[in-house]
Scaffold this motif. Sequence first.
Motif, PDB file in Angstrom:
ATOM      1  N   PHE A  52       1.282  10.861   6.631  1.00  0.00           N
ATOM      2  CA  PHE A  52       1.950   9.601   6.934  1.00  0.00           C
ATOM      3  C   PHE A  52       1.432   8.955   8.203  1.00  0.00           C
ATOM      4  CE2 PHE A  52       4.726  12.375   4.568  1.00  0.00           C
ATOM      5  CZ  PHE A  52       5.093  11.577   3.516  1.00  0.00           C
ATOM      6  N   GLN A  53       1.853   7.708   8.346  1.00  0.00           N
ATOM      7  CA  GLN A  53       1.374   6.905   9.464  1.00  0.00           C
ATOM      8  C   GLN A  53       1.907   7.386  10.812  1.00  0.00           C
ATOM      9  OE1 GLN A  53       1.924   2.735   8.862  1.00  0.00           O
ATOM     10  NE2 GLN A  53       1.656   2.211  10.992  1.00  0.00           N
ATOM     11  N   GLU A  54       3.181   7.746  10.829  1.00  0.00           N
ATOM     12  CA  GLU A  54       3.847   7.955  12.115  1.00  0.00           C
ATOM     13  C   GLU A  54       3.997   9.451  12.411  1.00  0.00           C
ATOM     14  OE1 GLU A  54       4.551   7.253  15.226  1.00  0.00           O
ATOM     15  OE2 GLU A  54       4.361   5.236  14.398  1.00  0.00           O
TER      16      GLU A  54
ATOM     17  N   ALA B  63      -3.378   9.568   1.992  1.00  0.00           N
ATOM     18  CA  ALA B  63      -3.290   9.416   3.443  1.00  0.00           C
ATOM     19  C   ALA B  63      -2.855   7.991   3.755  1.00  0.00           C
ATOM     20  CB  ALA B  63      -4.635   9.717   4.082  1.00  0.00           C
ATOM     21  N   ASP B  64      -1.601   7.853   4.203  1.00  0.00           N
ATOM     22  CA  ASP B  64      -1.045   6.526   4.447  1.00  0.00           C
ATOM     23  C   ASP B  64      -1.223   6.144   5.918  1.00  0.00           C
ATOM     24  OD1 ASP B  64       0.305   4.175   4.539  1.00  0.00           O
ATOM     25  OD2 ASP B  64       2.181   4.935   3.689  1.00  0.00           O
ATOM     26  N   GLU B  65      -2.259   5.434   6.211  1.00  0.00           N
ATOM     27  CA  GLU B  65      -2.590   5.022   7.579  1.00  0.00           C
ATOM     28  C   GLU B  65      -2.465   6.173   8.573  1.00  0.00           C
ATOM     29  OE1 GLU B  65      -1.644   1.203   8.859  1.00  0.00           O
ATOM     30  OE2 GLU B  65      -0.803   0.507   6.975  1.00  0.00           O
ATOM     31  N   PRO B  66      -3.170   7.265   8.336  1.00  0.00           N
ATOM     32  CA  PRO B  66      -2.949   8.462   9.172  1.00  0.00           C
ATOM     33  C   PRO B  66      -3.429   8.299  10.599  1.00  0.00           C
ATOM     34  CG  PRO B  66      -4.823   8.812   7.732  1.00  0.00           C
ATOM     35  CD  PRO B  66      -4.216   7.496   7.325  1.00  0.00           C
TER      36      PRO B  66
ATOM     37  N   LYS C 195       0.830  -1.206   0.000  1.00  0.00           N
ATOM     38  CA  LYS C 195       0.000   0.000   0.000  1.00  0.00           C
ATOM     39  C   LYS C 195       0.870   1.263   0.000  1.00  0.00           C
ATOM     40  CE  LYS C 195      -1.948  -1.144   3.921  1.00  0.00           C
ATOM     41  NZ  LYS C 195      -1.270  -2.386   4.344  1.00  0.00           N
ATOM     42  N   SER C 196       1.835   1.284   0.913  1.00  0.00           N
ATOM     43  CA  SER C 196       2.664   2.487   1.035  1.00  0.00           C
ATOM     44  C   SER C 196       3.481   2.759  -0.217  1.00  0.00           C
ATOM     45  CB  SER C 196       3.609   2.367   2.225  1.00  0.00           C
ATOM     46  OG  SER C 196       2.885   2.329   3.414  1.00  0.00           O
ATOM     47  N   ILE C 197       4.049   1.719  -0.790  1.00  0.00           N
ATOM     48  CA  ILE C 197       4.891   1.964  -1.965  1.00  0.00           C
ATOM     49  C   ILE C 197       4.038   2.381  -3.164  1.00  0.00           C
ATOM     50  CG2 ILE C 197       6.865   0.544  -1.274  1.00  0.00           C
ATOM     51  CD1 ILE C 197       5.818  -1.703  -2.904  1.00  0.00           C
TER      52      ILE C 197
HETATM   53 MG   LIG Z   1       2.601   1.085   5.020  1.00  0.00          MG
END
Ligand SMILES: [Mg+2]
Lengths: 331, 313
Positions: free
Chosen positions: A98-100, A180-183, A49-51
Amino acid sequence: MPGDPVLSVQGLSVQFRIGGAWRAATRGIDFDLAPNETLALVGESGCGKSITCASILGLLGGEGARVEGSIRYRGREIVGMPESELEKIRGKEIAMIFQEPMTALNPVMPVGEQIAEAISVHLGCSRAEAKTRALGFMERVRIPAAPERYRDYPHQFSGGMRQRIVIAMAMACQPRILLADEPTTALDVTIQAQILAELRDLCANLEMSMVFITHSLGVVAAIADRVAVMYAGEIVEIAPVAELFAAPRHPYTQALLQAIPRVDRETVTLRAIPGQVPAIAEFGSGCRFAPRCPRASEACQAVPPELAARGGPEGHRVACLAPAPVRERAS
Amino acid sequence: MARYAILKLIYSVPTLLAVLTLVFVLTRVIPGDPALMILGDQASPQAIAALHVQLGLDRPVWMQYLHFLANVAHGDFGKSLVTGQSVVDLAASVLPSTLELTIASLVVGTVIGVPLGAWAAIHRNSMPDALVRAGSLLGLSLPAFVFGILLLIVFSVQLGWFPVISPTGRVSALENLRALALPALTLGILMAAYIARVTRSSMLQILGEDFIRTARAKGVPWRMVIRRHALRNAIIPVVTVVGLYLGVLIGNSVLTEMVFNRPGLGKLIVGALTQRDYPVLQGLMVLYTLLIIIANLLTDLAYGIFNPTVRLR
Ligand SMILES: [Mg+2]
Ligand SMILES: Nc1ncnc2c1ncn2[C@@H]1O[C@H](COP(=O)(O)OP(=O)(O)O)[C@@H](O)[C@H]1O
């Protein structure tokens, strides 16, 4: 679907050089994103997903990675676009969160300046103007006492507040697409719900499209119009949210849906899927889910199944040679 | 910030006290009678006894210790056994040139080392990286005096651009700068080798951080990402390392001072050592401790300036 798609991804494959050979981490990713639409990308962690998101911004590439296929943003090809062109699109046309939140901000730069930077880079306005605009967005994502906190550093904020700052930063140039990557994955449940609600409102108010990555089907139900389910680097099923929840056709999607704990049932049953997601180097040439699939036949092992309607409605496509039959609809 | 500095100073009092005690004990356990050292073996017992009284050596050790501390508190380190000059005057006469050299080489080292290290990290595993790494290795393994002599031969003897021997006494600022150039370059380039190495590894780590990706994702051009985001973070560990190196630098300047025949603390201390000039040795040891404490304090303050996460504490 109203209007031309703002984003059109076709045959996208991200490849990494692993031990001297190029390995495809994702393969044949196809999807369109309509204006004002929110598409959720769902899948277990490591499924690509992220890539996929990063390649839309042209953030992959360089030595150990390469991107094949086509990503068109309003007709312009992003794959192979020179860096100087990409810089004009990143943050301005397509933004990303981003996620983090704990590590996504520069620890030695005041948060306000990090938001203002996005503005001054793209709009070329004065410092004061950028600051005013940045403050406006800080208020919009509900950071209390924004003017006093403009010069504060990331470590002075909680995780939820930092994520709001990242969101303000992404919104600052009013992009057309938000990735939105796992926000909300790294946040507390209560904060998650708030941030989701705010993201949904912002998207509606600013007329943005969104690609929302998550591994939680609960979040999908709360935010998305359409869902693409990914497995081992491929989209296995894509459909409008209601349709996918009501009538999943791919065996993987079905298993995923069965694995959601339901509070409205007496006993919560978690039906786990036996087996494991294969590693990149172990990908076969056929359907990647076949080794774990109860319905797999010999044909499944040979060639990858195409993502197609397969007897269902055009908006609901599935990459499976033996999909669940289309349900009769009471009309 | 001021409170932070004062607190740091208070914390260094025990360190200072420990060093003073150590110095006191060392000078007492070293074999040999200072009075004999001063008067020679031919001295009469009466003269020696008189000197013992004069130096306070006839009193109990704990009184001598207190007396010593009291003297230090007054800035009185006694007189050189060799020249009879006061130790404080001696140290004060060479301190400026040592500080000058230390600061100049620090500047040279940083100005050369930081950009080279960053350049290497950005071009990781390619030509610039290989060059910087090889250069840095050379710099780290080359002794200061070898490098100093090389510079001296090329620039002073062959080309005649700089004086071979540092002028003493009052000279014009320009003369002074010319005399400072080669020694500062010697120490500075060696220091740059070290700084480049630290900067490179720090930069490599920072370039892999999430916030660099965030900056790129918002469309900041790569050069600006490097300058505003990467370098500003990568410099933080460099500050600490440079600060630690500063103490080493002050201590190690002796070889450079010898090669370039410059006055300085290093030369003074070696002289005092060979001549068994204990009061001078004692005084200089205390001075070194003070300098290192100050260098650490400045490092902490600089660290606070570069790193906002400690600034508030
Ligand atoms: Mg990811
Ligand atoms: N730079 C890289 N080099 C090699 N493999 C990578 C790299 N980045 C990601 N991968 C691999 O690609 C796959 C997809 O990763 P990712 O998109 O981060 O998954 P997720 O769906 O959890 O976001 C994973 O198996 C990961 O190990």
